[in-house]
Design a protein around this motif. Sequence first.
Motif, PDB file in Angstrom:
ATOM      1  N   THR A  66      26.372  -7.764  14.036  1.00  0.00           N
ATOM      2  CA  THR A  66      26.620  -8.136  12.650  1.00  0.00           C
ATOM      3  C   THR A  66      25.463  -8.964  12.103  1.00  0.00           C
ATOM      4  O   THR A  66      24.824  -9.721  12.828  1.00  0.00           O
ATOM      5  CB  THR A  66      27.921  -8.946  12.521  1.00  0.00           C
ATOM      6  OG1 THR A  66      28.077  -9.379  11.163  1.00  0.00           O
ATOM      7  CG2 THR A  66      27.913 -10.175  13.424  1.00  0.00           C
TER       8      THR A  66
ATOM      9  N   LEU B  81      29.414  -7.492   5.095  1.00  0.00           N
ATOM     10  CA  LEU B  81      30.873  -7.635   5.123  1.00  0.00           C
ATOM     11  C   LEU B  81      31.606  -6.359   4.731  1.00  0.00           C
ATOM     12  O   LEU B  81      32.671  -6.057   5.282  1.00  0.00           O
ATOM     13  CB  LEU B  81      31.295  -8.775   4.196  1.00  0.00           C
ATOM     14  CG  LEU B  81      30.956 -10.206   4.666  1.00  0.00           C
ATOM     15  CD1 LEU B  81      31.318 -11.220   3.587  1.00  0.00           C
ATOM     16  CD2 LEU B  81      31.691 -10.530   5.959  1.00  0.00           C
ATOM     17  N   TRP B  82      31.061  -5.594   3.794  1.00  0.00           N
ATOM     18  CA  TRP B  82      31.844  -4.493   3.227  1.00  0.00           C
ATOM     19  C   TRP B  82      31.191  -3.111   3.323  1.00  0.00           C
ATOM     20  O   TRP B  82      31.857  -2.108   3.108  1.00  0.00           O
ATOM     21  CB  TRP B  82      32.155  -4.783   1.751  1.00  0.00           C
ATOM     22  CG  TRP B  82      33.150  -5.908   1.592  1.00  0.00           C
ATOM     23  CD1 TRP B  82      34.478  -5.881   1.946  1.00  0.00           C
ATOM     24  CD2 TRP B  82      32.891  -7.200   1.083  1.00  0.00           C
ATOM     25  NE1 TRP B  82      35.056  -7.093   1.670  1.00  0.00           N
ATOM     26  CE2 TRP B  82      34.111  -7.936   1.143  1.00  0.00           C
ATOM     27  CE3 TRP B  82      31.763  -7.842   0.578  1.00  0.00           C
ATOM     28  CZ2 TRP B  82      34.222  -9.250   0.717  1.00  0.00           C
ATOM     29  CZ3 TRP B  82      31.879  -9.155   0.151  1.00  0.00           C
ATOM     30  CH2 TRP B  82      33.086  -9.838   0.219  1.00  0.00           C
ATOM     31  N   PHE B  83      29.912  -3.033   3.639  1.00  0.00           N
ATOM     32  CA  PHE B  83      29.252  -1.724   3.596  1.00  0.00           C
ATOM     33  C   PHE B  83      28.515  -1.366   4.880  1.00  0.00           C
ATOM     34  O   PHE B  83      27.715  -0.427   4.896  1.00  0.00           O
ATOM     35  CB  PHE B  83      28.278  -1.671   2.406  1.00  0.00           C
ATOM     36  CG  PHE B  83      28.953  -1.842   1.073  1.00  0.00           C
ATOM     37  CD1 PHE B  83      29.654  -0.805   0.492  1.00  0.00           C
ATOM     38  CD2 PHE B  83      28.909  -3.069   0.409  1.00  0.00           C
ATOM     39  CE1 PHE B  83      30.285  -0.969  -0.734  1.00  0.00           C
ATOM     40  CE2 PHE B  83      29.533  -3.248  -0.806  1.00  0.00           C
ATOM     41  CZ  PHE B  83      30.228  -2.193  -1.387  1.00  0.00           C
ATOM     42  N   GLY B  84      28.741  -2.106   5.946  1.00  0.00           N
ATOM     43  CA  GLY B  84      28.129  -1.750   7.221  1.00  0.00           C
ATOM     44  C   GLY B  84      26.636  -1.985   7.307  1.00  0.00           C
ATOM     45  O   GLY B  84      25.953  -1.309   8.083  1.00  0.00           O
ATOM     46  N   THR B  85      26.099  -2.882   6.526  1.00  0.00           N
ATOM     47  CA  THR B  85      24.672  -3.251   6.546  1.00  0.00           C
ATOM     48  C   THR B  85      23.783  -2.011   6.442  1.00  0.00           C
ATOM     49  O   THR B  85      23.033  -1.666   7.363  1.00  0.00           O
ATOM     50  CB  THR B  85      24.325  -4.026   7.831  1.00  0.00           C
ATOM     51  OG1 THR B  85      25.347  -4.967   8.115  1.00  0.00           O
ATOM     52  CG2 THR B  85      23.014  -4.783   7.667  1.00  0.00           C
TER      53      THR B  85
ATOM     54  N   VAL C 240      26.008 -10.995   9.505  1.00  0.00           N
ATOM     55  CA  VAL C 240      26.640 -12.061   8.727  1.00  0.00           C
ATOM     56  C   VAL C 240      25.975 -13.422   8.978  1.00  0.00           C
ATOM     57  O   VAL C 240      25.696 -14.161   8.022  1.00  0.00           O
ATOM     58  CB  VAL C 240      28.160 -12.114   9.002  1.00  0.00           C
ATOM     59  CG1 VAL C 240      28.780 -13.379   8.396  1.00  0.00           C
ATOM     60  CG2 VAL C 240      28.836 -10.873   8.426  1.00  0.00           C
TER      61      VAL C 240
ATOM     62  N   VAL D 298      27.023  -9.326   1.286  1.00  0.00           N
ATOM     63  CA  VAL D 298      27.918  -8.302   0.756  1.00  0.00           C
ATOM     64  C   VAL D 298      27.777  -7.014   1.570  1.00  0.00           C
ATOM     65  O   VAL D 298      28.774  -6.380   1.954  1.00  0.00           O
ATOM     66  CB  VAL D 298      27.611  -8.041  -0.736  1.00  0.00           C
ATOM     67  CG1 VAL D 298      28.381  -6.811  -1.233  1.00  0.00           C
ATOM     68  CG2 VAL D 298      27.961  -9.258  -1.573  1.00  0.00           C
ATOM     69  N   GLY D 299      26.549  -6.635   1.861  1.00  0.00           N
ATOM     70  CA  GLY D 299      26.335  -5.430   2.644  1.00  0.00           C
ATOM     71  C   GLY D 299      26.882  -5.536   4.051  1.00  0.00           C
ATOM     72  O   GLY D 299      27.436  -4.560   4.587  1.00  0.00           O
TER      73      GLY D 299
END
Length: 428
Positions: free
Chosen positions: A394, A326-330, A396, A323-324
């Motif tokens: 990334t 994909l949507w919050f820039g890790t 991911v 989640v971090g």
Amino acid sequence: MDDEAGVRLPGRRPLDARPGGPTARDQDRARLTSALVATVVLLTAIAPLATDLYVPAFPRVAAELGGTATQVQLTLTTFFVGMALGQLVGGPVSDQRGRRRPLLAALLVTALASAACAVTPTIALMTAARLVQGFAGGWAMVIGRAVVVDLATGAQLVRVLNVIAGVGGIAPVVGPLLGAVILQLSGWRVSFWVVAALALVMAACVLAAVPETLPPARRHSGGLRAFVRAGREVLRNRRYVGYLVVSGAAMAALFAYVATSAFVLQSMNGLSPIGYAVDFAANAGGMTVAALVAARLAGRVATRAVVLVGQLAALASGVALLVGALWFGTPLPLVVVCFFVLMSAQGLIGGNAGALASAQVPEHPGTGSALLGFVQWVAAGTVAPLAGLGGDRTAVPLAALVIAGAALSLVGLLVLARDRTGLRAWSG
């Protein structure tokens, strides 16, 4: 029967009740002492020390030996391959030949291979020596584990394997720091001389503290055919295979972290090398503390329940990472927390899963330990490059591999190794 930890040990009798078991004299010579456990802890440190002492010197090795970064990385891969093969072969051989002499031979070969790495003039010879070093180190590690399985049962086995995992977790903390100090004060070749010296120290400890724990009456005769037959018998045990999946999948998630944490923390979040080292040490400390807690829980809490808690924690950390990413820039705070939870979860899974697996195949402890180690190191060697597919851009792939590893580990526990009485019993 059920031990006090809620671990069902089908067909597992006390050592003195096994058919063809050791005589009273044998038992007098073969006891699970503190010195023996400490020696096995040292044996488990072979892999992290032989790896972590050397990794900080990769750039210098490439420059001095005229190799590329890929060629130097290959020396790490061949070490993992050797570890997997050494464990696969060493366990069954020790079931046939006994524990002590093969263990001493493996440690001597480890010392010689480490010395060869220290004096190698080319990257090709380094790669070959690393393969032999890994093979001998894996051989020694699996026999050390088999020695413990020979002497401990039930809750004691769970407790001792968790203590070994917990104390052994110090090596990944000390290794990189010691390697960096060696590199700062001298050259990269010294790190291999250190490993060679440690292998000789381990051999001396074996001579002093580890008796022969598998008397001739309990050995399996025969060569390759007997090895294949024992392997088939072990792999026909569905619950053993389940715990094998639990352990291998958890190892995959662990090495996904090991392979990519530097990129995620430093390249993506700007953490300094010192900050990364501190975080890495804290996470390894979390794993150590969790393993020691698991050892304390043996005999009080059902072992399968402890494993399940670790699996769910690992799965939650993977989902949060995804989640971090994909949507919050890790974000750094999320990554730090997730890595700590993931590593601590491994402390709850590793030793317990190994003990549960060993309990399923008491007739072939060496073969059972060999297959367990083989699967773990194959998983480590396979996942590490996959986790790095995202590079420093990334997280991911890392998150996906952690989720996949935790999910597969759950399948191993709840499906393949399911308890006949249902989940309520939470027995092994």
